[in-house]
Structure formats: structure tokens, C-alpha cells
Design a protein around this motif. Sequence first.
Motif, PDB file in Angstrom:
ATOM      1  N   VAL A 294      -0.942 119.595  80.608  1.00  0.00           N
ATOM      2  CA  VAL A 294      -0.909 118.715  79.435  1.00  0.00           C
ATOM      3  C   VAL A 294      -0.311 117.363  79.812  1.00  0.00           C
ATOM      4  CG1 VAL A 294       0.052 118.395  77.127  1.00  0.00           C
ATOM      5  CG2 VAL A 294      -0.857 120.623  77.806  1.00  0.00           C
ATOM      6  N   ARG A 295       0.727 117.399  80.619  1.00  0.00           N
ATOM      7  CA  ARG A 295       1.333 116.140  81.063  1.00  0.00           C
ATOM      8  C   ARG A 295       0.366 115.358  81.948  1.00  0.00           C
ATOM      9  NH1 ARG A 295       6.177 113.629  81.361  1.00  0.00           N
ATOM     10  NH2 ARG A 295       6.687 112.463  83.250  1.00  0.00           N
ATOM     11  N   SER A 296      -0.376 116.071  82.803  1.00  0.00           N
ATOM     12  CA  SER A 296      -1.352 115.403  83.657  1.00  0.00           C
ATOM     13  C   SER A 296      -2.442 114.737  82.831  1.00  0.00           C
ATOM     14  CB  SER A 296      -1.981 116.423  84.621  1.00  0.00           C
ATOM     15  OG  SER A 296      -1.029 116.908  85.536  1.00  0.00           O
ATOM     16  N   VAL A 297      -2.921 115.424  81.783  1.00  0.00           N
ATOM     17  CA  VAL A 297      -3.979 114.870  80.953  1.00  0.00           C
ATOM     18  C   VAL A 297      -3.503 113.625  80.226  1.00  0.00           C
ATOM     19  CG1 VAL A 297      -5.309 115.281  78.837  1.00  0.00           C
ATOM     20  CG2 VAL A 297      -5.361 116.939  80.686  1.00  0.00           C
TER      21      VAL A 297
ATOM     22  N   GLU B 281     -12.202 108.587  72.354  1.00  0.00           N
ATOM     23  CA  GLU B 281     -13.266 108.917  73.294  1.00  0.00           C
ATOM     24  C   GLU B 281     -12.684 109.134  74.687  1.00  0.00           C
ATOM     25  OE1 GLU B 281     -17.766 107.434  74.433  1.00  0.00           O
ATOM     26  OE2 GLU B 281     -16.322 105.935  73.744  1.00  0.00           O
ATOM     27  N   VAL B 282     -11.703 108.318  75.054  1.00  0.00           N
ATOM     28  CA  VAL B 282     -11.013 108.527  76.325  1.00  0.00           C
ATOM     29  C   VAL B 282     -10.393 109.919  76.365  1.00  0.00           C
ATOM     30  CG1 VAL B 282      -9.034 107.812  77.727  1.00  0.00           C
ATOM     31  CG2 VAL B 282     -10.565 106.089  76.766  1.00  0.00           C
ATOM     32  N   GLY B 283      -9.724 110.303  75.275  1.00  0.00           N
ATOM     33  CA  GLY B 283      -9.089 111.618  75.230  1.00  0.00           C
ATOM     34  C   GLY B 283     -10.078 112.748  75.407  1.00  0.00           C
ATOM     35  N   THR B 284     -11.215 112.663  74.720  1.00  0.00           N
ATOM     36  CA  THR B 284     -12.245 113.699  74.830  1.00  0.00           C
ATOM     37  C   THR B 284     -12.797 113.774  76.246  1.00  0.00           C
ATOM     38  OG1 THR B 284     -12.855 113.411  72.505  1.00  0.00           O
ATOM     39  CG2 THR B 284     -14.474 114.472  73.938  1.00  0.00           C
ATOM     40  N   TYR B 285     -13.067 112.608  76.824  1.00  0.00           N
ATOM     41  CA  TYR B 285     -13.604 112.547  78.182  1.00  0.00           C
ATOM     42  C   TYR B 285     -12.633 113.151  79.191  1.00  0.00           C
ATOM     43  CZ  TYR B 285     -14.491 110.283  82.711  1.00  0.00           C
ATOM     44  OH  TYR B 285     -14.670 110.021  84.045  1.00  0.00           O
ATOM     45  N   VAL B 286     -11.382 112.723  79.134  1.00  0.00           N
ATOM     46  CA  VAL B 286     -10.394 113.175  80.116  1.00  0.00           C
ATOM     47  C   VAL B 286     -10.124 114.665  79.976  1.00  0.00           C
ATOM     48  CG1 VAL B 286      -7.962 112.997  80.786  1.00  0.00           C
ATOM     49  CG2 VAL B 286      -9.323 110.924  80.450  1.00  0.00           C
ATOM     50  N   LEU B 287     -10.013 115.154  78.757  1.00  0.00           N
ATOM     51  CA  LEU B 287      -9.751 116.576  78.564  1.00  0.00           C
ATOM     52  C   LEU B 287     -10.902 117.413  79.131  1.00  0.00           C
ATOM     53  CD1 LEU B 287      -7.756 118.617  77.405  1.00  0.00           C
ATOM     54  CD2 LEU B 287      -8.978 118.486  75.224  1.00  0.00           C
ATOM     55  N   GLY B 288     -12.142 116.953  78.933  1.00  0.00           N
ATOM     56  CA  GLY B 288     -13.285 117.663  79.496  1.00  0.00           C
ATOM     57  C   GLY B 288     -13.272 117.666  81.012  1.00  0.00           C
TER      58      GLY B 288
ATOM     59  N   ARG C 299      -3.307 122.477  75.642  1.00  0.00           N
ATOM     60  CA  ARG C 299      -2.756 123.585  76.424  1.00  0.00           C
ATOM     61  C   ARG C 299      -3.683 124.793  76.394  1.00  0.00           C
ATOM     62  NH1 ARG C 299       1.762 123.448  78.649  1.00  0.00           N
ATOM     63  NH2 ARG C 299       2.604 121.802  77.312  1.00  0.00           N
ATOM     64  N   LEU C 300      -4.314 125.036  75.250  1.00  0.00           N
ATOM     65  CA  LEU C 300      -5.237 126.165  75.136  1.00  0.00           C
ATOM     66  C   LEU C 300      -6.409 126.005  76.102  1.00  0.00           C
ATOM     67  CD1 LEU C 300      -5.950 128.759  73.568  1.00  0.00           C
ATOM     68  CD2 LEU C 300      -7.243 127.327  71.980  1.00  0.00           C
ATOM     69  N   MET C 301      -6.926 124.771  76.236  1.00  0.00           N
ATOM     70  CA  MET C 301      -8.069 124.525  77.112  1.00  0.00           C
ATOM     71  C   MET C 301      -7.687 124.524  78.588  1.00  0.00           C
ATOM     72  SD  MET C 301     -10.300 121.598  75.162  1.00  0.00           S
ATOM     73  CE  MET C 301     -11.568 121.656  76.444  1.00  0.00           C
ATOM     74  N   LEU C 302      -6.457 124.121  78.894  1.00  0.00           N
ATOM     75  CA  LEU C 302      -6.105 123.826  80.280  1.00  0.00           C
ATOM     76  C   LEU C 302      -5.229 124.870  80.946  1.00  0.00           C
ATOM     77  CD1 LEU C 302      -5.368 120.038  79.825  1.00  0.00           C
ATOM     78  CD2 LEU C 302      -7.319 121.030  81.000  1.00  0.00           C
ATOM     79  N   SER C 303      -4.651 125.795  80.186  1.00  0.00           N
ATOM     80  CA  SER C 303      -3.723 126.749  80.791  1.00  0.00           C
ATOM     81  C   SER C 303      -4.468 127.663  81.743  1.00  0.00           C
ATOM     82  CB  SER C 303      -3.031 127.579  79.714  1.00  0.00           C
ATOM     83  OG  SER C 303      -2.188 126.763  78.937  1.00  0.00           O
ATOM     84  N   PRO C 304      -4.040 127.721  83.004  1.00  0.00           N
ATOM     85  CA  PRO C 304      -4.701 128.615  83.964  1.00  0.00           C
ATOM     86  C   PRO C 304      -4.291 130.049  83.719  1.00  0.00           C
ATOM     87  CG  PRO C 304      -2.821 127.556  84.986  1.00  0.00           C
ATOM     88  CD  PRO C 304      -2.945 126.966  83.601  1.00  0.00           C
TER      89      PRO C 304
END
Length: 424
Positions: free
Chosen positions: A285-288, A310-317, A403-408
Motif C-alpha cells: 500500500v505504501r509502495s502504491v 485515473e492515476v490511482g486506478t492505473y497504478v493499482l492495476g 490492501r485487499l488487491m495487493l496483499s500477497p
Amino acid sequence: MQPAKTVTGNASLPLAVRTINRLGQMLEALGLQPRIDADHILAKAQRLHGAPTKLDPLSLEGLKTRALAYENDAGLSLFGRIIVQRDLIRCVANQLAFERAYVERPEILREKIESPLFIVGLPRSGTTLMQRLMCCHAGARFIPFWEAHEPVPRTIDPSPDDTRRRIKAGRNAVWQLNSVVPELRAVHPITSEQDPEECLYLFLYTQLFPDCFDFARLPTYWHWFEGLADRTAPHRQLSRQLKLLQWVRSGQHWVLKSPVHTARLPELLEVFPDARIIHMERDPVRSVASLCSLTALMWNVLGKQVDQEEVGTYVLGVAERGRAVAEQALANLPPERLARVAYSEFVQDPVGIASSLYTRFGYRHDPALEVTMQSFMEANPRNRHNTHVYNLSDFGLDEETARLMLSPPLRVKAGTKRAHQVAV
């Protein structure tokens, strides 16, 4: 009713840049703004290059697609158009120089890239510090900014005068960048002559730039790139480029780093089958949040305005795809080729952890390594270029969703079964 989007303009840019952009508004109204045209860019690069060299067909297709995306998708300001055109000419000229060298010196392509070390992970996970420490090894071969800026000597065989010229050109490029985007020093400080720089520049020269963070909004190009029939093409071109750089100036092993590798690790490992990988891990989350800030900063320099959501959506993807691909690609690498390093552990003992990795990976021993690393740390205290401030909410994101999308998935801690993890 949809909530209003968060849109930023370029009011923070230097006065000279804002003045150019006001002129651009008038030119656009008159239909006179300069176009980003691939044929013009290629012709000018060929004149500057001074040799009838041709681009690889895929690189030529990439140039045409990328130029079209800059023209139609990016919403460039006049300043952005000037910078993009100038930089695309430089990139194409650099790649033409590579192609000329391969023809004139075919022995270059017989070079062997053996046991290269790649440092990968999301931005702000300690990749830059890890690379700079690993480059303290006496046998490390890395790419300083001046060499990344102009990789090929004009006469192929390097001369002291040509090296000094390229160093000066790199120094001027850093000065110009910091003058236009002074905030960049806090995000990713660049020095021209000594510190290692990312190898992402080499991808730009081939016009095969993996989707990680780009310098403008280029969905047409990103779609084209994802549809490449040969997904190894970018890294195969990288291997060819590294062979030339190694032929010019050799070392015991390469130390390379860029976030562009993360989502392309299967292709990297196919092209470099004996590569060693350091995977840096930090709260994603901090990296994003940090990557959102960097992306918005760069898009703002070139564009008329930036839609931060739009930046947020792009980067999270981008981050989610990179995390998923990396987890799968690294799952079966043996411990002598992979180290997972937790940022929280790394910052507590950077020299101890970094130096231990050389033993793990089996590179030649450097008796002065720890002393050199410690001297680097003393000369480069944390946050000496000010603090990079960023916030997820600025980009329409919330911590729970990210966090839900990115947690390994959970992994075993170091010292148990998966002993190749330095920490989790």
C-alpha cells in the motif's frame, strides 16, 4: 450524479514552462501545435546518427505506436510535445547506434551475459538502496546515468574524450530534469557520474517499454505492448544491449534494477536463465501511494492536466499485476538464485543483509565489500534529498481496497522450509 474528479494542472511548474504552455494554447487554437510524428522523428534521428542504419522491425512498429499514443492519448502540453519529440529522437538515435555497432562489430553479440543480478520489487521497497549497495562490489558492472543517457560511444571503441563528452551530456540532462521537476530529488535522486541507474532506459531505446510506470497516459501503446506475440522480445533486446555495454567495459557480473522487470519476470528468467533475483518486499500500500505520486508528477510535467483518480486506478492495476506475476514466477526458484528481502529488516541492517547475499549467490569474494558498503551508507544518509510525501486518498484510493488487491499470500518465515527468504 458522479463525484467530481480530482484534476491537477501544471501551476507548480517553473514560470518558463508555464509560459511555453500558454503559447501552446494559442497555437492549438490556431491548429499550429507541433505533432508527434514517427516518420519525422526517425528521419531526424537517422540524420543525427550519421549512418544508414535501420531499426529492428518491432522497434519501428513500437515507435509508430508510441508516437501515435503520445499524439492522441497523452493530452500533451506544448512543453510536453517539445520534450517528447526531443527525447524520442534521442532514444531512436541511441538504438540506431546499437544497431550500427552490431553490424560493424559482430563479435559483440558473441559476448556472454553470465549470472546477472536483478533487483526487483515495487517502487519504494528499498530497490534503489539495495542496488547501490550491491554495486559496491569490486566486480559489479552497472549502468551510471551518463551511460544510460548515451550508451554507445560515437566511434564504438571508447576514448577518454568521448567518455568525458558523454559524462558531461549526462550531467546536463540531470541538471535540466532537476530544474523542471525539483520534486524528483525526493522521489528518485539521480546523479550522473557514480551511482548506478535503472536499466529501464534501455527498454525505451528499443521502443519496447514494459507497462510499469510511464511518462504519460498511453493506453494505445500499452494495449499494443500487451498484445506482442513474442513476450520475450523486450528482454532479448536488453540482452543484446548489455552485450555491447559489456564489450565496451567489462565486469565480473551485472547488477541491474528496475520496476519494469516485476511483471515480466517469466520473460526475464527465460532470457537470462542463470539470473540471480533479489525481490524487495514492503507494505504494498505504501509502495502504491508513492508510485501514484511519482506517476502524477511525471504526467503533470508533460500534460495539460492530470486526473489523479485515473492515476490511482492505473497504478493499482500495474502493482496488482506485478505482484501476482512475481509471486508465480519466483515460486520455484532455488535459494542460490533467489532472496526475498523485507524492507523492515533491510533498513535495520542494510550492510549486513546486502553483503550476505553475495555469499548466498556465489559471486567472487570481495574482501573490502563491507567496508565499501559502510562508507557508502555514511556518505548517503536517508532522506538527504528531503522527504517524499504522498497519500492514497489523493488518488481516489483507500487503504482497505488497495490492501485487499495487493496483499500477497502468506509465506513461511526465514529459517524454516523456504530458507531463501531473508525475511517476510
